[in-house]
Design a protein around this motif. Structure first.
Motif, PDB file in Angstrom:
ATOM      1  N   SER A 109       0.837  -1.285   0.037  1.00  0.00           N
ATOM      2  CA  SER A 109       0.025  -0.038   0.171  1.00  0.00           C
ATOM      3  C   SER A 109       0.828   1.153  -0.012  1.00  0.00           C
ATOM      4  O   SER A 109       0.329   2.489  -0.625  1.00  0.00           O
ATOM      5  N   LEU A 110       1.849   1.284   0.780  1.00  0.00           N
ATOM      6  CA  LEU A 110       2.616   2.317   0.855  1.00  0.00           C
ATOM      7  C   LEU A 110       3.549   2.705  -0.257  1.00  0.00           C
ATOM      8  O   LEU A 110       3.434   3.817  -0.899  1.00  0.00           O
ATOM      9  N   ILE A 111       4.049   1.742  -1.047  1.00  0.00           N
ATOM     10  CA  ILE A 111       4.913   1.969  -2.220  1.00  0.00           C
ATOM     11  C   ILE A 111       3.943   2.324  -3.525  1.00  0.00           C
ATOM     12  O   ILE A 111       4.379   2.820  -4.361  1.00  0.00           O
ATOM     13  N   VAL A 112       2.665   1.792  -3.417  1.00  0.00           N
ATOM     14  CA  VAL A 112       1.694   2.053  -4.635  1.00  0.00           C
ATOM     15  C   VAL A 112       1.319   3.400  -4.360  1.00  0.00           C
ATOM     16  O   VAL A 112       1.219   4.156  -5.561  1.00  0.00           O
ATOM     17  N   VAL A 113       1.048   3.815  -3.227  1.00  0.00           N
ATOM     18  CA  VAL A 113       0.582   5.031  -2.936  1.00  0.00           C
ATOM     19  C   VAL A 113       1.642   6.109  -3.448  1.00  0.00           C
ATOM     20  O   VAL A 113       1.374   7.281  -4.168  1.00  0.00           O
ATOM     21  N   THR A 114       2.747   5.966  -3.018  1.00  0.00           N
ATOM     22  CA  THR A 114       4.205   6.527  -3.514  1.00  0.00           C
ATOM     23  C   THR A 114       4.283   6.957  -5.034  1.00  0.00           C
ATOM     24  O   THR A 114       4.629   7.810  -5.418  1.00  0.00           O
ATOM     25  N   ILE A 115       3.757   5.778  -5.845  1.00  0.00           N
ATOM     26  CA  ILE A 115       4.201   5.764  -7.064  1.00  0.00           C
ATOM     27  C   ILE A 115       3.044   5.861  -7.966  1.00  0.00           C
ATOM     28  O   ILE A 115       3.141   6.671  -9.027  1.00  0.00           O
ATOM     29  N   ILE A 116       1.787   5.589  -7.624  1.00  0.00           N
ATOM     30  CA  ILE A 116       0.620   5.798  -8.432  1.00  0.00           C
ATOM     31  C   ILE A 116       0.052   7.262  -8.238  1.00  0.00           C
ATOM     32  O   ILE A 116      -0.504   7.756  -8.995  1.00  0.00           O
ATOM     33  N   PHE A 117       0.249   7.486  -6.905  1.00  0.00           N
ATOM     34  CA  PHE A 117      -0.551   8.814  -6.772  1.00  0.00           C
ATOM     35  C   PHE A 117      -0.036  10.060  -7.485  1.00  0.00           C
ATOM     36  O   PHE A 117      -0.565  10.782  -8.050  1.00  0.00           O
ATOM     37  N   PRO A 118       1.228  10.330  -7.429  1.00  0.00           N
ATOM     38  CA  PRO A 118       1.799  11.381  -8.390  1.00  0.00           C
ATOM     39  C   PRO A 118       1.389  10.925 -10.129  1.00  0.00           C
ATOM     40  O   PRO A 118       1.312  12.211 -10.295  1.00  0.00           O
ATOM     41  N   LEU A 119       1.304  10.077 -10.298  1.00  0.00           N
ATOM     42  CA  LEU A 119       0.709   9.630 -11.827  1.00  0.00           C
ATOM     43  C   LEU A 119      -0.748  10.414 -11.756  1.00  0.00           C
ATOM     44  O   LEU A 119      -1.039  10.903 -12.674  1.00  0.00           O
ATOM     45  N   TYR A 120      -1.444   9.991 -10.960  1.00  0.00           N
ATOM     46  CA  TYR A 120      -2.934  10.467 -10.871  1.00  0.00           C
ATOM     47  C   TYR A 120      -2.980  11.992 -10.849  1.00  0.00           C
ATOM     48  O   TYR A 120      -3.585  12.638 -11.347  1.00  0.00           O
TER      49      TYR A 120
ATOM     50  N   GLN B  35      -0.722  14.163 -11.969  1.00  0.00           N
ATOM     51  CA  GLN B  35      -0.302  14.683 -13.214  1.00  0.00           C
ATOM     52  C   GLN B  35      -1.203  14.437 -14.474  1.00  0.00           C
ATOM     53  O   GLN B  35      -1.497  15.212 -15.297  1.00  0.00           O
ATOM     54  N   GLN B  36      -1.519  13.070 -14.439  1.00  0.00           N
ATOM     55  CA  GLN B  36      -2.318  12.555 -15.876  1.00  0.00           C
ATOM     56  C   GLN B  36      -3.785  12.867 -15.578  1.00  0.00           C
ATOM     57  O   GLN B  36      -4.332  13.161 -16.426  1.00  0.00           O
ATOM     58  N   VAL B  37      -4.432  13.049 -14.103  1.00  0.00           N
ATOM     59  CA  VAL B  37      -6.061  13.158 -14.213  1.00  0.00           C
ATOM     60  C   VAL B  37      -6.101  14.545 -13.727  1.00  0.00           C
ATOM     61  O   VAL B  37      -6.967  15.277 -14.234  1.00  0.00           O
ATOM     62  N   LEU B  38      -5.484  14.890 -12.703  1.00  0.00           N
ATOM     63  CA  LEU B  38      -5.845  16.393 -12.211  1.00  0.00           C
ATOM     64  C   LEU B  38      -5.053  17.454 -12.790  1.00  0.00           C
ATOM     65  O   LEU B  38      -5.060  18.684 -12.321  1.00  0.00           O
ATOM     66  N   GLY B  39      -4.014  17.030 -13.511  1.00  0.00           N
ATOM     67  CA  GLY B  39      -3.160  18.070 -14.412  1.00  0.00           C
ATOM     68  C   GLY B  39      -2.252  18.915 -13.501  1.00  0.00           C
ATOM     69  O   GLY B  39      -1.755  19.946 -13.899  1.00  0.00           O
TER      70      GLY B  39
ATOM     71  N   ALA C 145     -10.689   7.681 -19.617  1.00  0.00           N
ATOM     72  CA  ALA C 145      -9.832   6.484 -19.824  1.00  0.00           C
ATOM     73  C   ALA C 145      -8.848   6.144 -18.645  1.00  0.00           C
ATOM     74  O   ALA C 145      -8.815   5.238 -17.927  1.00  0.00           O
ATOM     75  N   ASN C 146      -8.115   7.209 -18.293  1.00  0.00           N
ATOM     76  CA  ASN C 146      -7.261   7.230 -17.305  1.00  0.00           C
ATOM     77  C   ASN C 146      -7.962   7.201 -15.897  1.00  0.00           C
ATOM     78  O   ASN C 146      -7.521   6.467 -15.230  1.00  0.00           O
ATOM     79  N   GLN C 147      -9.083   7.781 -15.824  1.00  0.00           N
ATOM     80  CA  GLN C 147      -9.889   7.770 -14.758  1.00  0.00           C
ATOM     81  C   GLN C 147     -10.186   6.159 -14.336  1.00  0.00           C
ATOM     82  O   GLN C 147     -10.172   5.852 -13.015  1.00  0.00           O
ATOM     83  N   THR C 148     -10.626   5.721 -15.329  1.00  0.00           N
ATOM     84  CA  THR C 148     -11.147   4.003 -15.376  1.00  0.00           C
ATOM     85  C   THR C 148      -9.925   3.316 -14.799  1.00  0.00           C
ATOM     86  O   THR C 148     -10.126   2.547 -14.143  1.00  0.00           O
ATOM     87  N   GLY C 149      -8.800   3.426 -15.562  1.00  0.00           N
ATOM     88  CA  GLY C 149      -7.523   2.787 -15.118  1.00  0.00           C
ATOM     89  C   GLY C 149      -7.269   2.892 -13.604  1.00  0.00           C
ATOM     90  O   GLY C 149      -7.068   1.923 -13.017  1.00  0.00           O
ATOM     91  N   PHE C 150      -7.103   4.087 -13.278  1.00  0.00           N
ATOM     92  CA  PHE C 150      -6.966   4.426 -11.800  1.00  0.00           C
ATOM     93  C   PHE C 150      -7.741   3.871 -10.824  1.00  0.00           C
ATOM     94  O   PHE C 150      -7.574   3.222  -9.844  1.00  0.00           O
ATOM     95  N   HIS C 151      -9.088   3.841 -11.267  1.00  0.00           N
ATOM     96  CA  HIS C 151     -10.508   3.313 -10.409  1.00  0.00           C
ATOM     97  C   HIS C 151     -10.131   1.816 -10.335  1.00  0.00           C
ATOM     98  O   HIS C 151     -10.119   1.112  -9.095  1.00  0.00           O
ATOM     99  N   ALA C 152      -9.582   1.057 -11.456  1.00  0.00           N
ATOM    100  CA  ALA C 152      -9.513  -0.391 -11.233  1.00  0.00           C
ATOM    101  C   ALA C 152      -8.152  -0.594 -10.304  1.00  0.00           C
ATOM    102  O   ALA C 152      -8.433  -1.976  -9.678  1.00  0.00           O
ATOM    103  N   VAL C 153      -7.419   0.325 -10.320  1.00  0.00           N
ATOM    104  CA  VAL C 153      -6.141  -0.143  -9.474  1.00  0.00           C
ATOM    105  C   VAL C 153      -6.489   0.239  -7.927  1.00  0.00           C
ATOM    106  O   VAL C 153      -6.201  -0.738  -7.158  1.00  0.00           O
ATOM    107  N   TYR C 154      -7.454   1.157  -7.644  1.00  0.00           N
ATOM    108  CA  TYR C 154      -7.927   1.407  -6.512  1.00  0.00           C
ATOM    109  C   TYR C 154      -8.794   0.322  -5.907  1.00  0.00           C
ATOM    110  O   TYR C 154      -8.739  -0.200  -4.767  1.00  0.00           O
TER     111      TYR C 154
END
Length: 468
Positions: free
Chosen positions: A280-291, A293-297, A433-442
């Protein structure tokens, strides 16, 4: 061999502080380079796949050297081992700083990784050795600053350094701190571990190379365009090597890594629990910054700074949760943490968060939950073992945690890429599509968190509070 006479309180705290500062600085290097990837790609004129080996290769070499740490603790003075690891890291960092090409930079990263891989399990074993069992929760909570905070702080520190200097400035920072710690070590480090001399079993070392293939497959499986036939062959060979490794450790009179620690069911549960919290820790550290940048701009700098509150909370809570575990017991403490992690992933799964502040709060909830779980689980696992097996137990738990963390990142990447691609082929816009992908990860890691909570329910507490 007997250890030195007991240290005075001031000497003991200087010893612990020096060890933790050195390990913390070395640990930051594991996750710090991701922010510098674009700069390094442009400087060395290399592809994204190539530059990622600065992190992938680091993790692989680190996992290879971890199983050797119990043998080193039994055969080398801890002061010599600690200072040797610092020196190896310092030389590797100097090679990276000076390196005129990518291959020399990669060599430096391998040297850094070998040093971190040896020291990561060793410092935990030493802390457990010099601390009375009833106080282990508190001291390992402080040690959690190294385990969790360094991973979370890596991208933050590198983002700040890179904003004001070149990529070489990051390694100047590492060299300055490690050199100071190395000089201080001459005066404050002690030989605190009993030594039982033995020969290193090189055949076991060879079999352990199966970890390289396993981690390579895990990493490549999360990338688009992977050659699955090649990966399956590598996976098969790696599993065979690891099978030989396990068999040899279970049948040797003096194994390099005593896997009989796994016969203790409570220890096995602790291994899984610390691994799931680390995922959970490492996924948050790596996935959240992508979210971000890619979804929230958000910009790369803002996405890095958005990790600060979670990392700060994790750092503040680690010592507190260690003390709490000593007072109320390990199981209640870990149930609180897994509950926080479950709630955090659950909210992400059920609600589309379109505000960066909401994401920061959820990151704080998940990372704060990690503080209640990871190091208390390590301590409980150690308390479940005889003292002579603690070094082997920490090496196993650290290696498994690293493999599970790498698997978590690969799975998250694989799901994100494939679900996003499928949604785009289905007619969705890039953003949707990006939101859908991140939602599947969550949703995926919500399931992992629930499984971790079930494991926490099954675990049996040990320690002075729980035995009353």
């Amino acid at each position: 061999m007997k250890t030195e006479t007991p240290m005075k309180p001031l000497t003991r705290w200087l010893f612990i502080a020096t060890m933790l500062v050195g390990t913390f600085t070395m640990s930051i290097s594991q996750s710090s380079l991701s922010t510098a990837y674009p700069t390094l790609m442009k400087y060395f004129m290399i592809s994204a796949d190539t530059v990622q080996w600065l992190t992938t290769g680091f993790m692989i070499v680190m996992c290879i050297t971890m199983p050797i740490s119990p043998w080193l603790l039994n055969n080398v003075s801890f002061k010599t081992l600690f200072m040797g690891a610092l020196l190896l890291f310092d030389v590797g960092t100097l090679i990276i700083f000076w390196g005129p090409n990518f291959y020399l930079v990669m060599l430096g990263r391998i040297m850094e990784a070998a040093a971190v891989g040896v020291l990561f399990p060793s410092y935990q074993t030493v802390l457990l050795e010099i601390t009375p069992e009833q106080k282990r929760g508190t001291i390992m909570g402080i040690a959690g600053l190294v385990m969790g905070s360094a991973l979370a702080c890596g991208p933050i520190i590198s983002g700040i350094v890179l904003r004001f200097t070149s990529w070489r400035g990051l390694f100047i920072f590492f060299m300055v701190v490690i050199t100071l710690v190395l000089l201080l070590s001459f005066f404050v480090m002690r030989d605190v571990m009993p030594r039982i001399p033995s020969k290193l079993d090189w055949l076991s070392v060879f079999y352990s190379l199966g970890l390289i293939g396993l981690l390579y497959v895990i990493t490549k499986a999360g990338q688009p365009g992977a050659n699955w036939l090649t990966l399956l062959v590598i996976l098969a060979v790696s599993l065979i090597l690891l099978g030989f490794f396990v068999h040899r450790q279970l049948t040797m009179p003096e194994p390099m890594l005593d896997l009989w620690v796994m016969k203790t069911f409570n220890y096995d549960l602790a291994v899984l629990l610390t691994g799931f919290s680390y995922i959970s820790l490492i996924v948050v550290t790596i996935i959240f910054p992508l979210y971000y940048q890619q979804v929230l701009g958000a910009s790369p700098f803002v996405s890095g700074m958005a990790l600060v509150p979670g990392a700060a909370l994790l750092s503040l809570l680690n010592p507190v949760t260690g003390t709490l575990a000593d007072k109320i017991g390990f199981k209640p403490t870990m149930l609180v943490g897994m509950g926080m992690i479950v709630v955090g992933w659950g909210i992400l799964s059920l609600i589309h968060i379109t505000n960066i502040w909401g994401m920061i709060v959820l990151a704080m909830l998940i990372e704060g939950g990690n503080a209640f779980v990871m190091m208390p689980a390590v301590t409980l696992g150690a308390n479940s073992l005889p003292n002579d097996l603690v070094s082997h137990g920490t090496a196993v738990i650290t290696t498994v945690r690293q493999v599970l963390g790498s698997t978590g990142v690969a799975v998250a990447t694989l799901i994100l890429v494939n679900v996003t691609s499928k949604a785009m082929h289905g007619g969705s816009s890039y953003l949707m599509a990006n939101q859908t992908g991140f939602h599947a990860v969550y949703w995926t890691f919500f399931g992992v968190a629930v499984l971790g909570f079930i494991i926490a329910l099954l675990i049996r507490s040990t320690g002075s509070k729980d035995e009353k």
